[in-house]
Design a protein around this motif. Sequence first.
Motif, PDB file in Angstrom:
ATOM      1  N   GLY A 104     -28.211  -6.317 -12.890  1.00 30.28           N
ATOM      2  CA  GLY A 104     -27.817  -5.042 -12.284  1.00 30.28           C
ATOM      3  C   GLY A 104     -27.836  -3.941 -13.326  1.00 30.28           C
ATOM      4  N   THR A 105     -27.570  -2.775 -12.972  1.00 28.92           N
ATOM      5  CA  THR A 105     -26.985  -2.386 -11.703  1.00 28.92           C
ATOM      6  C   THR A 105     -27.682  -1.151 -11.173  1.00 28.92           C
ATOM      7  OG1 THR A 105     -24.866  -1.748 -10.668  1.00 28.92           O
ATOM      8  CG2 THR A 105     -25.156  -1.155 -12.947  1.00 28.92           C
ATOM      9  N   THR A 106     -27.181  -0.611 -10.092  1.00 31.23           N
ATOM     10  CA  THR A 106     -27.756   0.612  -9.535  1.00 31.23           C
ATOM     11  C   THR A 106     -26.747   1.747  -9.695  1.00 31.23           C
ATOM     12  OG1 THR A 106     -26.856   0.000  -7.391  1.00 31.23           O
ATOM     13  CG2 THR A 106     -29.137  -0.646  -7.850  1.00 31.23           C
TER      14      THR A 106
ATOM     15  N   ALA B  52     -21.330  -5.275  -4.462  1.00 30.04           N
ATOM     16  CA  ALA B  52     -21.355  -3.840  -4.771  1.00 30.04           C
ATOM     17  C   ALA B  52     -19.965  -3.374  -5.179  1.00 30.04           C
ATOM     18  CB  ALA B  52     -21.808  -3.073  -3.532  1.00 30.04           C
ATOM     19  N   GLY B  53     -19.918  -2.395  -6.071  1.00 29.28           N
ATOM     20  CA  GLY B  53     -18.642  -1.795  -6.467  1.00 29.28           C
ATOM     21  C   GLY B  53     -18.801  -0.283  -6.513  1.00 29.28           C
ATOM     22  N   ILE B  54     -17.674   0.409  -6.560  1.00 30.87           N
ATOM     23  CA  ILE B  54     -17.741   1.869  -6.623  1.00 30.87           C
ATOM     24  C   ILE B  54     -17.171   2.359  -7.951  1.00 30.87           C
ATOM     25  CG2 ILE B  54     -17.020   4.048  -5.571  1.00 30.87           C
ATOM     26  CD1 ILE B  54     -16.896   2.648  -2.910  1.00 30.87           C
TER      27      ILE B  54
ATOM     28  N   GLU C 156       0.819  -1.216   0.000  1.00 26.57           N
ATOM     29  CA  GLU C 156       0.000   0.000   0.000  1.00 26.57           C
ATOM     30  C   GLU C 156       0.849   1.261   0.000  1.00 26.57           C
ATOM     31  OE1 GLU C 156      -2.737   0.222   3.261  1.00 26.57           O
ATOM     32  OE2 GLU C 156      -3.341   2.267   2.743  1.00 26.57           O
ATOM     33  N   VAL C 157       0.569   2.170  -0.920  1.00 24.58           N
ATOM     34  CA  VAL C 157       1.271   3.456  -0.944  1.00 24.58           C
ATOM     35  C   VAL C 157       0.723   4.314   0.190  1.00 24.58           C
ATOM     36  CG1 VAL C 157       1.589   5.590  -2.262  1.00 24.58           C
ATOM     37  CG2 VAL C 157       1.770   3.381  -3.407  1.00 24.58           C
ATOM     38  N   THR C 158       1.646   4.789   1.043  1.00 28.77           N
ATOM     39  CA  THR C 158       1.204   5.596   2.190  1.00 28.77           C
ATOM     40  C   THR C 158       1.715   7.031   2.108  1.00 28.77           C
ATOM     41  OG1 THR C 158       3.123   4.802   3.389  1.00 28.77           O
ATOM     42  CG2 THR C 158       1.034   3.647   3.788  1.00 28.77           C
TER      43      THR C 158
ATOM     44  N   LYS D 119     -13.602   3.516 -18.435  1.00 32.58           N
ATOM     45  CA  LYS D 119     -14.338   2.261 -18.307  1.00 32.58           C
ATOM     46  C   LYS D 119     -13.428   1.136 -18.767  1.00 32.58           C
ATOM     47  CE  LYS D 119     -18.694   2.279 -18.937  1.00 32.58           C
ATOM     48  NZ  LYS D 119     -19.802   1.678 -19.609  1.00 32.58           N
ATOM     49  N   TRP D 120     -13.824  -0.071 -18.430  1.00 29.71           N
ATOM     50  CA  TRP D 120     -13.099  -1.220 -18.974  1.00 29.71           C
ATOM     51  C   TRP D 120     -13.111  -1.164 -20.508  1.00 29.71           C
ATOM     52  CZ3 TRP D 120      -9.698  -4.526 -17.469  1.00 29.71           C
ATOM     53  CH2 TRP D 120      -9.620  -4.925 -16.149  1.00 29.71           C
ATOM     54  N   THR D 121     -14.258  -0.783 -21.062  1.00 27.29           N
ATOM     55  CA  THR D 121     -14.403  -0.769 -22.524  1.00 27.29           C
ATOM     56  C   THR D 121     -13.279   0.011 -23.202  1.00 27.29           C
ATOM     57  OG1 THR D 121     -16.774  -0.751 -22.107  1.00 27.29           O
ATOM     58  CG2 THR D 121     -16.084  -0.229 -24.345  1.00 27.29           C
ATOM     59  N   THR D 122     -12.799   1.046 -22.522  1.00 31.60           N
ATOM     60  CA  THR D 122     -11.800   1.909 -23.166  1.00 31.60           C
ATOM     61  C   THR D 122     -10.412   1.738 -22.544  1.00 31.60           C
ATOM     62  OG1 THR D 122     -12.522   3.658 -21.651  1.00 31.60           O
ATOM     63  CG2 THR D 122     -13.473   3.686 -23.858  1.00 31.60           C
TER      64      THR D 122
ATOM     65  N   SER E 209      -7.347  10.164  -2.401  1.00 27.70           N
ATOM     66  CA  SER E 209      -6.506   9.951  -1.211  1.00 27.70           C
ATOM     67  C   SER E 209      -5.023  10.036  -1.607  1.00 27.70           C
ATOM     68  CB  SER E 209      -6.833   8.614  -0.532  1.00 27.70           C
ATOM     69  OG  SER E 209      -6.546   7.552  -1.400  1.00 27.70           O
ATOM     70  N   ILE E 210      -4.680   9.597  -2.808  1.00 24.62           N
ATOM     71  CA  ILE E 210      -3.283   9.700  -3.259  1.00 24.62           C
ATOM     72  C   ILE E 210      -2.955  11.160  -3.598  1.00 24.62           C
ATOM     73  CG2 ILE E 210      -1.618   8.990  -5.040  1.00 24.62           C
ATOM     74  CD1 ILE E 210      -2.375   6.618  -3.315  1.00 24.62           C
ATOM     75  N   ARG E 211      -3.904  11.845  -4.251  1.00 28.92           N
ATOM     76  CA  ARG E 211      -3.649  13.265  -4.593  1.00 28.92           C
ATOM     77  C   ARG E 211      -3.418  14.089  -3.329  1.00 28.92           C
ATOM     78  NH1 ARG E 211      -8.072  15.601  -6.727  1.00 28.92           N
ATOM     79  NH2 ARG E 211      -6.884  17.268  -7.708  1.00 28.92           N
TER      80      ARG E 211
ATOM     81  N   ASN F  41      -0.872   7.900 -10.668  1.00 30.36           N
ATOM     82  CA  ASN F  41      -1.929   7.567  -9.717  1.00 30.36           C
ATOM     83  C   ASN F  41      -3.110   7.005 -10.516  1.00 30.36           C
ATOM     84  OD1 ASN F  41      -3.943   7.591  -7.765  1.00 30.36           O
ATOM     85  ND2 ASN F  41      -4.112   9.827  -7.679  1.00 30.36           N
ATOM     86  N   ALA F  42      -3.280   5.679 -10.432  1.00 35.84           N
ATOM     87  CA  ALA F  42      -4.387   5.028 -11.170  1.00 35.84           C
ATOM     88  C   ALA F  42      -5.155   4.194 -10.156  1.00 35.84           C
ATOM     89  CB  ALA F  42      -3.832   4.171 -12.300  1.00 35.84           C
ATOM     90  N   THR F  43      -5.693   4.838  -9.134  1.00 32.12           N
ATOM     91  CA  THR F  43      -6.255   4.105  -8.004  1.00 32.12           C
ATOM     92  C   THR F  43      -7.781   4.163  -7.947  1.00 32.12           C
ATOM     93  OG1 THR F  43      -5.784   6.049  -6.647  1.00 32.12           O
ATOM     94  CG2 THR F  43      -4.196   4.260  -6.539  1.00 32.12           C
ATOM     95  N   GLY F  44      -8.415   4.430  -9.069  1.00 32.60           N
ATOM     96  CA  GLY F  44      -9.882   4.355  -9.154  1.00 32.60           C
ATOM     97  C   GLY F  44     -10.559   5.201  -8.090  1.00 32.60           C
ATOM     98  N   PRO F  45     -11.445   4.578  -7.295  1.00 33.38           N
ATOM     99  CA  PRO F  45     -12.172   5.345  -6.277  1.00 33.38           C
ATOM    100  C   PRO F  45     -11.246   6.017  -5.257  1.00 33.38           C
ATOM    101  CG  PRO F  45     -13.096   3.144  -6.538  1.00 33.38           C
ATOM    102  CD  PRO F  45     -11.858   3.173  -7.349  1.00 33.38           C
ATOM    103  N   PHE F  46     -10.006   5.526  -5.127  1.00 35.04           N
ATOM    104  CA  PHE F  46      -9.088   6.063  -4.114  1.00 35.04           C
ATOM    105  C   PHE F  46      -8.197   7.187  -4.653  1.00 35.04           C
ATOM    106  CE2 PHE F  46     -10.303   1.785  -3.050  1.00 35.04           C
ATOM    107  CZ  PHE F  46     -10.732   1.937  -1.735  1.00 35.04           C
ATOM    108  N   THR F  47      -8.492   7.619  -5.871  1.00 34.40           N
ATOM    109  CA  THR F  47      -7.695   8.642  -6.542  1.00 34.40           C
ATOM    110  C   THR F  47      -7.373   9.828  -5.639  1.00 34.40           C
ATOM    111  OG1 THR F  47      -8.612   8.060  -8.677  1.00 34.40           O
ATOM    112  CG2 THR F  47      -7.796  10.307  -8.464  1.00 34.40           C
TER     113      THR F  47
END
Length: 369
Positions: A132-134, A177-179, A32-34, A214-217, A75-77, A67-73
Motif C-alpha cells: 500500500g497505500t493510496t 482501508a483507513g482514514i 461514545e461521547v455524545t 503520525k504514529w512515528t511522532t 464532530s466533537i468540535r 479531543n483526540a478523535t482522529g478523523p472524528f475531530t
Amino acid sequence: QYYDGQFDDARLLIHLCQTAAERGAVLLNYCEVTGLTKGADGFIDGAVAIDLESGREHEISARVVVNATGPFTDSIRKMDDQSVKNMISPSQGVHIVLDASFLPCESAIMVPHTKDGRVLFAIPWHDHALIGTTDTPLKEVVEEPEAFEEEIEFILDTAEQYLHKKPQRSDIRSIFAGIRPLVKTEDTENTAALSRDHTIHIAHSGLMTICGGKWTTYRRMAEDAVNHAAMLGQLEERPCPTRNLRIHGHCEEAENLGDLWIYGSDAYPIRDLIRQQPDLMEKIHPDLPYTRAEVAWGVREEMARTLEDVLSRRTRALLLHAQGAIDAASGVANLMAKELGKDAEWVDKQVQSFCAMASRCLPNERGVS
Ligand SMILES: Cc1cc2nc3c(=O)[nH]c(=O)nc-3n(C[C@H](O)[C@H](O)[C@H](O)COP(=O)(O)OP(=O)(O)OC[C@H]3O[C@@H](n4cnc5c(N)ncnc54)[C@H](O)[C@@H]3O)c2cc1C
C-alpha cells in the motif's frame, strides 16, 4: 540503502492503553461521547457519554477535555460550537495483503514514484506481504471506510512490476482501508500551536483538540498534548516522562518468545494460561497463527468485547486472511461467550455482524464502486 521502522499498530495501541491504566488512567471501551457540558462561565467542564453496551448515559466532569478523535475531530468540535469550520481533510488509504511468496525476503520495497506520482510500499509483515497505500480525498468521514475499486487496481498494477510474481486479484488475502486525519490550514478561531506535523487547537470554550500527526511522532504528540492540558487545567508543572517511559510488555528477549513475541512480557502469562488449560493451545484456524489462548487473553486482559475486537484489533486475523477469519468466527465467538458469560443469541449476532463486515475485506465479494 534506506532504513525505516515497522510495527503492529493495534498491538502498540493496546500496550499503550495498558501502560496508561497501570499509571492511573481509567479506560472506557465502547463508550461514545455524545455531548460536552459547560459551566456558567461558558467553559467546558465535562462530557456526556453513552455506554454502548448498556445504553446508559453518563455525565463525566473534567477540568480539561482533550479531543483526540482522529478523523472524528470535527464532530466533537461541533458539539462545542456548531459554527466552527472543519479542521480535518479526510484522506483514505488502502492496503492489500498477499502471502509471503510474493515478497520472499526480509527487506521491504519502496517505489518512490508510481505512474501517478505516489509512493508505494511492499513490506514483509506478520509473515505476509503488506502492500500500500493510496491517498484518496474523501468528502466525509465514514465509520467503516471501504476500498474503491480503482484503489485496488492501482495497488495491483503497480505492485506487479516489483514483486517476485504477478499477483492476481484472487491472490489477495485481505483488503482494508483507513482514514488519515490530515489537518487543513487553520481557521480563524483562537489559539493554535502548530508543532511539526500535528496541531493543537484550543477553542474559546477551553476544548483542546490534538489532530494530525503520525504514529512515528506519537510520544512527541502526547507530550505536547499533556503539557497544554496541564496548563489549561492549572496543574502543577512537572516534566513529561514519556521520552524514556517503557511501555507495557517491554521485554529484552522478545525474539525468544516464539509465536507470542508480539506480546512482549505478556507472552509469559499467556504461556501459563496454556499450561493450566491445554485446550487453549489449539489454533483458531489452520491458516492463521493465533491460538485460543490469545482469544481468552484478549477478553480477560485487553478489554476485547466483540468478535471484531479479537479478530481485527487484538489478533490481526482479519487483516492477514479475511476468509480464514470468517471461517474462525463461530469458534472464536463461542469461546468469547464462555469467557464473557454471553448466550447463544449474542454468539449469532456477533458472527453475523462480523461476517458482514469482514466480507468487504475479501477480493471477490465487492461491488464496483
Ligand atoms: C492508510 C494509512 C497509512 C498510515 N501510515 C502511517 C505510517 O506509515 N506511519 C505513521 O506514523 N502513521 C501512519 N498513519 C497515520 C496514523 O495511523 C494516524 O495518524 C493515526 O491512526 C491517527 O491516530 P489518532 O489517534 O489521531 O486517530 P484514531 O486512531 O482514528 O483514533 C481516534 C479514536 O477516537 C475514537 N472516537 C471518535 N469519536 C468518538 C466519540 N464521539 N466518542 C468516543 N470516542 C470517539 C475512535 O473510536 C478512535 O478510537 C497512517 C494512517 C492511514 C489511514
